[in-house]
Design a protein around this motif. Structure first.
Motif, PDB file in Angstrom:
ATOM      1  N   ALA A 136     -14.252 -19.524   0.183  1.00 37.06           N
ATOM      2  CA  ALA A 136     -14.287 -20.973  -0.007  1.00 37.06           C
ATOM      3  C   ALA A 136     -13.441 -21.698   1.029  1.00 37.06           C
ATOM      4  N   ASN A 137     -12.459 -20.976   1.622  1.00 40.81           N
ATOM      5  CA  ASN A 137     -11.582 -21.581   2.616  1.00 40.81           C
ATOM      6  C   ASN A 137     -11.935 -21.163   4.037  1.00 40.81           C
ATOM      7  N   GLU A 138     -13.074 -20.487   4.186  1.00 34.94           N
ATOM      8  CA  GLU A 138     -13.486 -20.020   5.498  1.00 34.94           C
ATOM      9  C   GLU A 138     -14.753 -20.757   5.932  1.00 34.94           C
ATOM     10  N   GLU A 139     -14.936 -20.799   7.242  1.00 34.52           N
ATOM     11  CA  GLU A 139     -16.125 -21.456   7.788  1.00 34.52           C
ATOM     12  C   GLU A 139     -17.360 -20.579   7.677  1.00 34.52           C
ATOM     13  N   SER A 140     -17.186 -19.276   7.929  1.00 32.32           N
ATOM     14  CA  SER A 140     -18.327 -18.369   7.925  1.00 32.32           C
ATOM     15  C   SER A 140     -18.634 -17.925   6.491  1.00 32.32           C
ATOM     16  N   SER A 141     -19.884 -17.601   6.246  1.00 30.94           N
ATOM     17  CA  SER A 141     -20.314 -17.181   4.919  1.00 30.94           C
ATOM     18  C   SER A 141     -20.373 -15.661   4.838  1.00 30.94           C
ATOM     19  N   ASN A 142     -20.374 -15.145   3.604  1.00 29.02           N
ATOM     20  CA  ASN A 142     -20.490 -13.706   3.359  1.00 29.02           C
ATOM     21  C   ASN A 142     -21.854 -13.455   2.725  1.00 29.02           C
ATOM     22  N   SER A 143     -22.846 -13.219   3.567  1.00 28.80           N
ATOM     23  CA  SER A 143     -24.225 -13.135   3.080  1.00 28.80           C
ATOM     24  C   SER A 143     -24.483 -11.897   2.239  1.00 28.80           C
ATOM     25  N   SER A 144     -23.650 -10.854   2.356  1.00 30.27           N
ATOM     26  CA  SER A 144     -23.900  -9.619   1.609  1.00 30.27           C
ATOM     27  C   SER A 144     -23.428  -9.709   0.164  1.00 30.27           C
ATOM     28  N   MET A 145     -22.623 -10.710  -0.175  1.00 31.23           N
ATOM     29  CA  MET A 145     -22.033 -10.764  -1.504  1.00 31.23           C
ATOM     30  C   MET A 145     -23.081 -10.958  -2.586  1.00 31.23           C
ATOM     31  N   SER A 146     -24.059 -11.800  -2.348  1.00 36.45           N
ATOM     32  CA  SER A 146     -25.081 -12.037  -3.372  1.00 36.45           C
ATOM     33  C   SER A 146     -25.841 -10.753  -3.684  1.00 36.45           C
ATOM     34  N   GLY A 147     -26.171  -9.981  -2.652  1.00 38.75           N
ATOM     35  CA  GLY A 147     -26.856  -8.708  -2.877  1.00 38.75           C
ATOM     36  C   GLY A 147     -26.007  -7.737  -3.667  1.00 38.75           C
ATOM     37  N   GLU A 148     -24.707  -7.669  -3.380  1.00 36.01           N
ATOM     38  CA  GLU A 148     -23.812  -6.785  -4.115  1.00 36.01           C
ATOM     39  C   GLU A 148     -23.691  -7.211  -5.573  1.00 36.01           C
ATOM     40  N   ILE A 149     -23.658  -8.520  -5.817  1.00 33.47           N
ATOM     41  CA  ILE A 149     -23.575  -9.010  -7.193  1.00 33.47           C
ATOM     42  C   ILE A 149     -24.831  -8.627  -7.967  1.00 33.47           C
ATOM     43  N   PHE A 150     -25.999  -8.768  -7.339  1.00 33.18           N
ATOM     44  CA  PHE A 150     -27.249  -8.415  -8.013  1.00 33.18           C
ATOM     45  C   PHE A 150     -27.302  -6.912  -8.306  1.00 33.18           C
ATOM     46  N   VAL A 151     -26.805  -6.089  -7.387  1.00 35.15           N
ATOM     47  CA  VAL A 151     -26.800  -4.632  -7.612  1.00 35.15           C
ATOM     48  C   VAL A 151     -25.913  -4.284  -8.796  1.00 35.15           C
ATOM     49  N   LEU A 152     -24.734  -4.915  -8.869  1.00 33.20           N
ATOM     50  CA  LEU A 152     -23.817  -4.634  -9.970  1.00 33.20           C
ATOM     51  C   LEU A 152     -24.386  -5.140 -11.297  1.00 33.20           C
ATOM     52  N   LYS A 153     -25.033  -6.292 -11.278  1.00 33.03           N
ATOM     53  CA  LYS A 153     -25.652  -6.805 -12.502  1.00 33.03           C
ATOM     54  C   LYS A 153     -26.758  -5.864 -12.979  1.00 33.03           C
ATOM     55  N   ARG A 154     -27.495  -5.311 -12.044  1.00 26.96           N
ATOM     56  CA  ARG A 154     -28.568  -4.376 -12.409  1.00 26.96           C
ATOM     57  C   ARG A 154     -27.978  -3.102 -13.013  1.00 26.96           C
ATOM     58  N   ALA A 155     -26.867  -2.628 -12.449  1.00 27.83           N
ATOM     59  CA  ALA A 155     -26.209  -1.442 -12.997  1.00 27.83           C
ATOM     60  C   ALA A 155     -25.704  -1.710 -14.418  1.00 27.83           C
ATOM     61  N   LEU A 156     -25.107  -2.881 -14.631  1.00 27.49           N
ATOM     62  CA  LEU A 156     -24.644  -3.236 -15.971  1.00 27.49           C
ATOM     63  C   LEU A 156     -25.805  -3.334 -16.952  1.00 27.49           C
ATOM     64  N   LEU A 157     -26.917  -3.881 -16.489  1.00 26.93           N
ATOM     65  CA  LEU A 157     -28.087  -3.982 -17.356  1.00 26.93           C
ATOM     66  C   LEU A 157     -28.622  -2.603 -17.721  1.00 26.93           C
TER      67      LEU A 157
END
Length: 337
Positions: free
Chosen positions: A188-209
């Motif tokens: 939130a305090n950086e200019e560049s984005s972390n595009s891989s984070m959304s994919g990692e969140i979806f993978v973890l949500k799938r594992a929890l499911l």
């Protein structure tokens, strides 16, 4: 490959039974045996890992298993369940294995365990060795009195060891969720984005499911065992109640982590949206800044055959530079640049 253990309640000792001994071993519940080796308060545990078709047929013949059970064992049913066949009960539960490679990719593996519980015998079948079962077998041989309450006590120990192994898996997922929150705060305090984070969140949500799909039915299975035991006198009520509490905690933790991940995903998308808005504001500011010099140049270039000689060029150039400076200062003051 199988391991068989015979607990002799009168002598309070455990002995291993080989393939030949298993075929000759008679149980108290066998109506066609006159002198059973497994007396009252004694029972047999057979643990089979990666069974062959011949071993399954041998066990089916020995314990008179229903053909539907054999079909479920071969087909890998996949969903925890419990069926009551009067002489024995058939239930399915799952062990978990969670690993993370050097690239931080998740590897969640589930291991189906088919279990049959009879009056004086218990049979567990699984495609690969289960570390927790090996530990229980070692502890049981060291302390035979540990299983004096019969096969239902052993069933509790088996399921409890498997469910306890869920919590380290969930703890690792919790650590990964904490890492997401830290990265979100930093991004939130950086200019560049972390595009891989959304994919990692979806993978973890799938594992929890995936874990939830086996944890919720497992809780229902334990609830059936709890009610069944209560109807038969409640001899193992405390043990099965403990199992039910563990299963409920697992489901609650999974639901909590999924909610946190949903919030983290929403925060990530909000941060990316704000970052995109900031980029669009910059583009809009640059477009407006360039608009006025273009407008001045267009007016002079399209409406005069000859550019006025008396300082016309320098006046138009000064006007362009002046509008650029004023607009740039204004947009910087508004923090668009």
């Amino acid at each position: 490959m199988f391991h068989a253990f015979l607990y002799r309640g009168e002598e309070n000792r455990v002995e291993k039974v080989d393939d030949k001994g298993l075929s000759q071993c008679s149980l108290h519940s066998d109506s066609n045996q006159a002198s059973p080796l497994c007396k009252v308060q004694s029972f047999l545990w057979i643990d089979v890992s990666g069974p062959t078709a011949a071993e399954i047929e041998q066990l089916a013949k020995r314990f008179k298993l229903d053909p539907q059970i054999l079909e479920d064992i071969r087909a890998k049913e996949g969903r925890p369940k419990l069926h009551d066949y009067d002489d024995y009960i058939y239930l399915i539960f799952h062990a978990l294995k969670f690993e993370q490679d050097e690239n931080h990719r998740l590897d969640l593996q589930t291991l189906e365990i088919d279990c049959l519980l009879g009056p004086d015998w218990i049979l567990t079948i699984h495609p690969r060795p289960v570390r927790q079962f090996d530990e229980i077998a070692k502890r049981w041989q060291l302390k035979p009195e540990w299983m004096k309450n019969g096969p239902a006590q052993l069933l509790y120990e088996l399921m409890d060891s498997v469910l306890d192994a869920y919590f380290p898996v969930l703890d690792k997922m919790d650590e990964k969720i904490d890492g997401f929150e830290t990265r979100l705060y930093n991004s939130a305090n950086e200019e560049s984005s972390n595009s891989s984070m959304s994919g990692e969140i979806f993978v973890l949500k799938r594992a929890l499911l995936e874990i939830r799909h086996i944890a919720v039915p497992t809780r229902d299975v334990v609830n059936v065992l709890l009610r069944r035991d209560a109807q038969e006198g409640g001899h193992h009520f405390a043990a099965f109640q403990d199992l039910y509490d563990h299963a409920s905690r697992i489901v609650e933790n999974i639901d909590t982590y999924r909610e946190i991940l949903s919030g983290a995903l929403d925060a990530y998308l909000a941060i990316e949206s704000n970052r995109m808005n900031a980029v669009m504001k910059r583009f809009a500011a640059y477009s407006i800044i360039l608009l006025f010099p273009t407008l001045i140049a267009g007016i002079y270039g399209m409406n005069f055959d000859d550019l006025p000689k008396s300082h016309g060029f320098w006046n138009s150039l000064a006007g362009m530079c002046g509008t650029v400076v004023v607009l740039a200062g204004y947009f910087r003051w508004r923090k668009w640049l």
